[in-house]
Design a protein around this motif. Structure first.
Motif, short mmCIF file in Angstrom:
data_model
loop_
_atom_site.label_atom_id
_atom_site.label_comp_id
_atom_site.label_asym_id
_atom_site.label_seq_id
_atom_site.Cartn_x
_atom_site.Cartn_y
_atom_site.Cartn_z
N VAL A 72 7.55 9.71 7.75
CA VAL A 72 6.39 8.82 7.85
C VAL A 72 6.89 7.38 7.84
CG1 VAL A 72 4.23 8.10 6.75
CG2 VAL A 72 4.95 10.49 6.62
N VAL A 73 6.44 6.59 8.81
CA VAL A 73 6.82 5.18 8.83
C VAL A 73 5.58 4.38 8.45
CG1 VAL A 73 7.90 3.33 10.16
CG2 VAL A 73 8.34 5.72 10.77
N ALA A 74 5.56 3.80 7.25
CA ALA A 74 4.37 3.08 6.77
C ALA A 74 4.81 1.99 5.81
CB ALA A 74 3.41 4.04 6.08
N PRO A 75 4.64 0.74 6.14
CA PRO A 75 4.03 0.25 7.38
C PRO A 75 5.01 0.33 8.54
CG PRO A 75 4.64 -1.59 5.96
CD PRO A 75 4.94 -0.34 5.19
N ALA A 76 4.45 0.60 9.73
CA ALA A 76 5.25 0.56 10.96
C ALA A 76 4.98 -0.81 11.59
CB ALA A 76 4.86 1.69 11.90
N THR A 77 5.92 -1.71 11.42
CA THR A 77 5.74 -3.08 11.94
C THR A 77 6.01 -3.08 13.45
OG1 THR A 77 8.06 -3.49 11.49
CG2 THR A 77 6.50 -4.12 9.77
N ALA A 78 5.63 -4.19 14.10
CA ALA A 78 5.89 -4.33 15.54
C ALA A 78 7.40 -4.20 15.78
CB ALA A 78 5.39 -5.68 16.02
N LYS A 106 0.83 -1.22 0.00
CA LYS A 106 0.00 0.00 0.00
C LYS A 106 0.87 1.27 0.00
CE LYS A 106 -3.76 -1.62 3.00
NZ LYS A 106 -4.42 -1.29 4.26
N SER A 107 2.14 1.14 0.39
CA SER A 107 3.00 2.31 0.46
C SER A 107 3.26 2.88 -0.93
CB SER A 107 4.32 1.96 1.14
OG SER A 107 4.03 1.41 2.39
N MET A 145 -3.17 -1.82 8.37
CA MET A 145 -2.67 -0.46 8.15
C MET A 145 -3.77 0.44 7.59
SD MET A 145 0.78 0.90 6.27
CE MET A 145 0.31 1.14 4.57
N SER A 146 -3.79 1.70 8.00
CA SER A 146 -4.75 2.67 7.45
C SER A 146 -4.61 2.71 5.94
CB SER A 146 -4.45 4.06 8.00
OG SER A 146 -4.67 4.08 9.36
#
Ligand code: CTP
Length: 408
Positions: A85-91, A19-20, A165-166
């Protein structure tokens, strides 16, 4: 809003990384400059080549690449951005950020930056609700890291829950919100109703509906973002309070009306609540008991006050602009035009809530804006974008000279 803004996008290794790419495309469409830092795991899901084409810029991934360090050190990377921006921000990356690790380019940039950071978490529901992740997110929030999402939904692992993720549009709305410095609604006051109401049958039972409050809360947040002083009168919802908004929590329609009247004269009122149309004529004061063999109790209902109509016909206390919603399942525009004149409001935001649209409780909304000038059909947008677009239209409207002022 994003023209010329420089976004440093850190892409960590999760399936949501696909999605990024759409996020980059949407940001570029808004004339933002995007530069990507790809983690080793991120590179398993998206290719540097694809990102390079989309950003029209070099993609950075290796902390120890001498060329990169001579051309563009990690400090410079974060210095050159308006927002990280961190996307996706994983665990994993959230844990590394919380611990202050700097064991690859992404975490080194995140440790070195003095710019605002927005994280869009994406992970399995059990990872998101794990005590370690909860503690890491709390630590990061305390340090001023901003978060968007995660949403509830079906995940790649086929589980359901928070962790998805949003959507890229929601992340763009959050980015715009962080980077907007214009406050066209500064000095204006706004009242927003949101969520369902609960009408007591007896002390333990109630009549209500499925409204999530997402659209109303997003409108309150958007109005506050544009500088308005916002009072949000909300029925029971499971949403966090929007930042910078005064929230008044109520249960019933009568309480919602009282809270709206108590807010005094405001410049704009937006009634997005799904107010129950009826309440019990006489709610039972004790729990209604089942009696063996007896017929179910007949509930005698009486209409609730119409908050939108009351605010629209408030004489001198009437808001300058009153906006109502029309949730329809058929003849959307015709019903909404009729509702506008019946309720006496200035604008109606009409939305199709047929089950097939997924609007009720969902993340997206397809609306028509009905004003005295006509009908505008808006494309399908995230509820956050609908809110921002509506807040923008409200700001434009309130900036227009009023007829009395125009005559002066
Ligand atoms: N509304 C309100 N108070 C009520 C009922 C509705 O303020 N008691 C507001 C809602 O917040 C929304 C608008 O009125 O802004 C439209 O509500 P809706 O329930 O869609 O319309 P109704 O008037 O109930 O018409 P119908 O049920 O026939 O669609």
């Amino acid at each position: 809003m994003l023209k010329g803004k420089r976004i440093l996008l850190v892409i960590a290794g999760g399936i949501a990384a696909f999605k990024s790419q759409e996020l980059v495309r949407l940001l570029r469409k808004r004339d933002a400059q995007v530069r990507c830092v790809l983690t080793g795991a991120g590179a398993k899901f998206v290719t540097p080549m694809a990102l390079q084409v989309l950003t029209e810029d070099k993609v950075y991934s290796d902390l120890f690449s001498l060329t990169d360090e001579s051309e563009m050190g990690h400090i410079q990377l974060s210095r050159d951005a308006d927002l990280v921006v961190v996307a996706p921000a994983t665990a994993n990356i959230l844990a590394r950020m919380a611990a202050g690790l700097a064991d690859d380019l992404a975490t080194t940039v995140l440790l070195a930056t003095d710019k605002p950071v927005l994280a869009a978490p994406a992970m399995n529901v059990r990872m998101w609700t794990h005590a370690a992740t909860v503690a890491n997110v709390e630590t990061l929030r305390r340090r001023g890291i901003h978060f968007v999402g995660p949403n509830d939904g079906v995940m790649a692992c086929n589980e359901y829950g928070p962790g998805r993720m949003s959507e890229p549009e929601e992340i763009v709305a959050a980015i715009e919100s962080l980077l907007t410095t214009e406050k066209p609604l500064a000095g204006k006051s706004a009242l927003v109703t949101s969520g369902p109401t609960r009408e007591a049958i007896d002390p333990v039972r109630y009549i209500s509906n499925h409204s999530s409050g997402k659209q109303g809360h997003a409108i309150a947040a958007a109005l506050a973002q544009l500088g308005a002083e916002v009072t949000l009168v909300s029925g029971p919802v499971s949403l966090p309070d929007p930042a910078g908004v005064t929230v008044v929590r109520i249960d019933s329609a009568d309480q919602m009306l009282a809270a709206c009247l108590a807010a005094g004269k405001v410049d704009v009122a937006v009634c997005a609540a799904a107010v129950a149309d009826w309440k019990m004529a006489r709610p039972a004061t004790a729990k209604i008991k089942k009696k063996a063999g007896a017929a179910p109790p007949a509930l005698e209902l009486t209409p609730n006050p119409d908050i939108l109509a009351t605010l629209s016909r408030r004489g001198p206390q009437r808001p300058t602009l009153v906006v109502g919603f029309a949730a329809e399942t058929e003849n959307l525009v015709a019903n909404a035009i009729e509702k506008r004149s019946r309720k006496g409001c200035d604008w109606i935001v009409a939305n199709d809530v047929s089950p097939s649209t997924g609007t009720f409780g969902g993340e997206r909304n397809t609306v028509h804006l009905i004003t005295a000038e006509g009908v505008q059909a808006w494309p399908t947008l995230s509820k956050d974008r609908v809110a921002l677009q509506l807040a923008g239209a409200i700001a434009l409207h309130l900036a227009r000279p009023r007829p009395a002022e125009a005559a002066e």
